[in-house]
Design an enzyme around this catalytic site. Structure first.
Site, PDB file in Angstrom:
ATOM      1  N   TYR A  53      94.932  20.631  65.062  1.00  0.00           N
ATOM      2  CA  TYR A  53      93.534  19.738  65.364  1.00  0.00           C
ATOM      3  C   TYR A  53      94.478  18.956  66.529  1.00  0.00           C
ATOM      4  O   TYR A  53      93.972  17.938  67.008  1.00  0.00           O
ATOM      5  CB  TYR A  53      92.912  19.160  64.271  1.00  0.00           C
ATOM      6  CG  TYR A  53      91.310  19.939  63.925  1.00  0.00           C
ATOM      7  CD1 TYR A  53      90.194  20.222  65.032  1.00  0.00           C
ATOM      8  CD2 TYR A  53      91.781  21.168  63.410  1.00  0.00           C
ATOM      9  CE1 TYR A  53      89.820  20.447  64.727  1.00  0.00           C
ATOM     10  CE2 TYR A  53      90.360  21.563  62.738  1.00  0.00           C
ATOM     11  CZ  TYR A  53      88.863  21.424  64.150  1.00  0.00           C
ATOM     12  OH  TYR A  53      87.766  21.764  63.396  1.00  0.00           O
ATOM     13  N   ARG A  56      95.356  20.550  69.225  1.00  0.00           N
ATOM     14  CA  ARG A  56      93.892  20.198  70.365  1.00  0.00           C
ATOM     15  C   ARG A  56      93.873  18.700  71.028  1.00  0.00           C
ATOM     16  O   ARG A  56      93.564  19.270  72.470  1.00  0.00           O
ATOM     17  CB  ARG A  56      93.215  20.303  69.705  1.00  0.00           C
ATOM     18  CG  ARG A  56      92.771  22.794  69.087  1.00  0.00           C
ATOM     19  CD  ARG A  56      91.704  22.526  68.290  1.00  0.00           C
ATOM     20  NE  ARG A  56      90.597  22.554  69.109  1.00  0.00           N
ATOM     21  CZ  ARG A  56      89.492  22.100  68.573  1.00  0.00           C
ATOM     22  NH1 ARG A  56      89.168  22.513  67.578  1.00  0.00           N
ATOM     23  NH2 ARG A  56      88.406  21.981  69.600  1.00  0.00           N
ATOM     24  N   ASN A  88      80.725  19.713  73.086  1.00  0.00           N
ATOM     25  CA  ASN A  88      81.975  19.437  73.400  1.00  0.00           C
ATOM     26  C   ASN A  88      82.621  18.123  72.551  1.00  0.00           C
ATOM     27  O   ASN A  88      81.583  16.831  71.762  1.00  0.00           O
ATOM     28  CB  ASN A  88      82.630  18.678  74.559  1.00  0.00           C
ATOM     29  CG  ASN A  88      81.992  20.635  75.817  1.00  0.00           C
ATOM     30  OD1 ASN A  88      82.107  21.403  75.142  1.00  0.00           O
ATOM     31  ND2 ASN A  88      82.496  20.201  76.623  1.00  0.00           N
ATOM     32  N   HIS A 105      79.042  17.741  67.829  1.00  0.00           N
ATOM     33  CA  HIS A 105      79.626  18.186  66.862  1.00  0.00           C
ATOM     34  C   HIS A 105      81.266  16.886  66.889  1.00  0.00           C
ATOM     35  O   HIS A 105      81.825  17.676  66.071  1.00  0.00           O
ATOM     36  CB  HIS A 105      80.360  19.653  67.986  1.00  0.00           C
ATOM     37  CG  HIS A 105      78.848  20.572  67.829  1.00  0.00           C
ATOM     38  ND1 HIS A 105      79.500  21.888  68.126  1.00  0.00           N
ATOM     39  CD2 HIS A 105      78.541  20.800  66.944  1.00  0.00           C
ATOM     40  CE1 HIS A 105      78.448  22.656  68.376  1.00  0.00           C
ATOM     41  NE2 HIS A 105      77.607  21.799  67.672  1.00  0.00           N
ATOM     42  N   CYS A 113      88.584   9.100  56.618  1.00  0.00           N
ATOM     43  CA  CYS A 113      89.065  10.199  55.202  1.00  0.00           C
ATOM     44  C   CYS A 113      87.903  11.420  54.499  1.00  0.00           C
ATOM     45  O   CYS A 113      87.014  10.706  54.636  1.00  0.00           O
ATOM     46  CB  CYS A 113      89.263   8.936  54.294  1.00  0.00           C
ATOM     47  SG  CYS A 113      89.504   9.646  52.199  1.00  0.00           S
ATOM     48  N   CYS A 143      94.790   8.238  52.688  1.00  0.00           N
ATOM     49  CA  CYS A 143      93.923   7.337  52.979  1.00  0.00           C
ATOM     50  C   CYS A 143      94.586   6.314  51.933  1.00  0.00           C
ATOM     51  O   CYS A 143      94.875   6.341  50.429  1.00  0.00           O
ATOM     52  CB  CYS A 143      92.433   7.737  52.318  1.00  0.00           C
ATOM     53  SG  CYS A 143      91.004   6.476  52.669  1.00  0.00           S
ATOM     54  N   CYS A 146      91.630   5.627  49.033  1.00  0.00           N
ATOM     55  CA  CYS A 146      91.090   6.719  47.571  1.00  0.00           C
ATOM     56  C   CYS A 146      92.382   7.711  47.390  1.00  0.00           C
ATOM     57  O   CYS A 146      92.439   8.417  46.867  1.00  0.00           O
ATOM     58  CB  CYS A 146      89.705   6.965  47.926  1.00  0.00           C
ATOM     59  SG  CYS A 146      89.663   8.653  49.194  1.00  0.00           S
TER      60      CYS A 146
END
Length: 224
Positions: A53, A56, A88, A105, A113, A143, A146
């Protein structure tokens, strides 16, 4: 007139953004995109999925809006109230000049997180150094609230759309223009026109939206 534009991967493909139908390259060539885009895949190998990701996101950040994005935004200049509803996850509609964009999406250029949903600024999805051209595995940041990992702020396969104000599905009551890389399964009759040559012919809408052949130059003409 109030118009709704429905867009999919085809409108961003002209900007060099691969669709999920395109073969992956570099480090990702041996992977199936649909298998990487799941919660199970992220939990099994966070570095692999986060790295994909990040790769991308860097590609999208380097891309530029094409003429279709600009022409959609220009509908406002023609006197129309415009909303874009897009599948998109890129920000090319916004950079093309459209202000009212609903991302069904999620957004690729944002992260949160996976545990508590916290966000940070600047967003780590684009934190330097940027990934190499072929991509690389990267451990997602933890994170501070947490300790859980950050994940892309997108809707993965198997996840429900996250309803936010203004994004709950509604029956379209205004003329709609559809940009998609494949034919829609259903037509909403007089309310839908499709300028993408690969879509099945839609019924002519009441505002006389004219179909064009290519996504690069797709300025729809609408009557007032």
């Amino acid at each position: 007139m109030r118009l709704v534009v429905l867009s999919g991967a085809g409108i961003s493909a002209e900007s060099g953004i691969p669709t999920f139908r395109d073969a992956l390259t570099g480090l990702w060539a041996r992977f199936d995109a649909e298998r990487l885009a799941t919660d199970d895949a992220f939990r099994a190998d966070p570095a692999l999925v986060w790295g994909w990701y990040r790769w991308r996101a860097a590609m999208v950040a380097a891309a530029a809006p094409n003429a279709a994005h600009v022409d959609v935004a220009a509908l406002v200049g023609d006197g129309h109230a415009l909303t874009v509803i897009t599948q998109n996850v890129d920000d090319l509609h916004e950079r093309g000049g459209t202000r009212d964009v609903l991302h069904l999406h999620g957004r690729l250029l944002a992260s949160r997180c996976i545990g508590c949903g916290a966000r940070v600024t600047p967003d780590p999805i684009l934190a330097p150094p940027l990934p190499p051209a072929g991509g690389t595995r990267e451990t997602p940041p933890a994170c501070v609230a947490c300790g859980a990992a950050f994940r892309p702020d997108v809707v993965w396969f198997g996840e429900a759309l996250r309803p936010t104000p203004g994004t709950r599905p509604k029956r379209l009551s205004t003329p709609a223009i559809c940009w998609s890389s494949s034919a829609p399964r259903h037509s909403c009759g007089r309310q839908l026109a499709c300028p993408n040559a690969r879509c099945a012919p839609a019924r002519r809408c009441s505002t006389s939206i004219r179909r064009r052949r290519r996504c690069r130059r797709v300025r729809p003409r609408t009557g007032h």
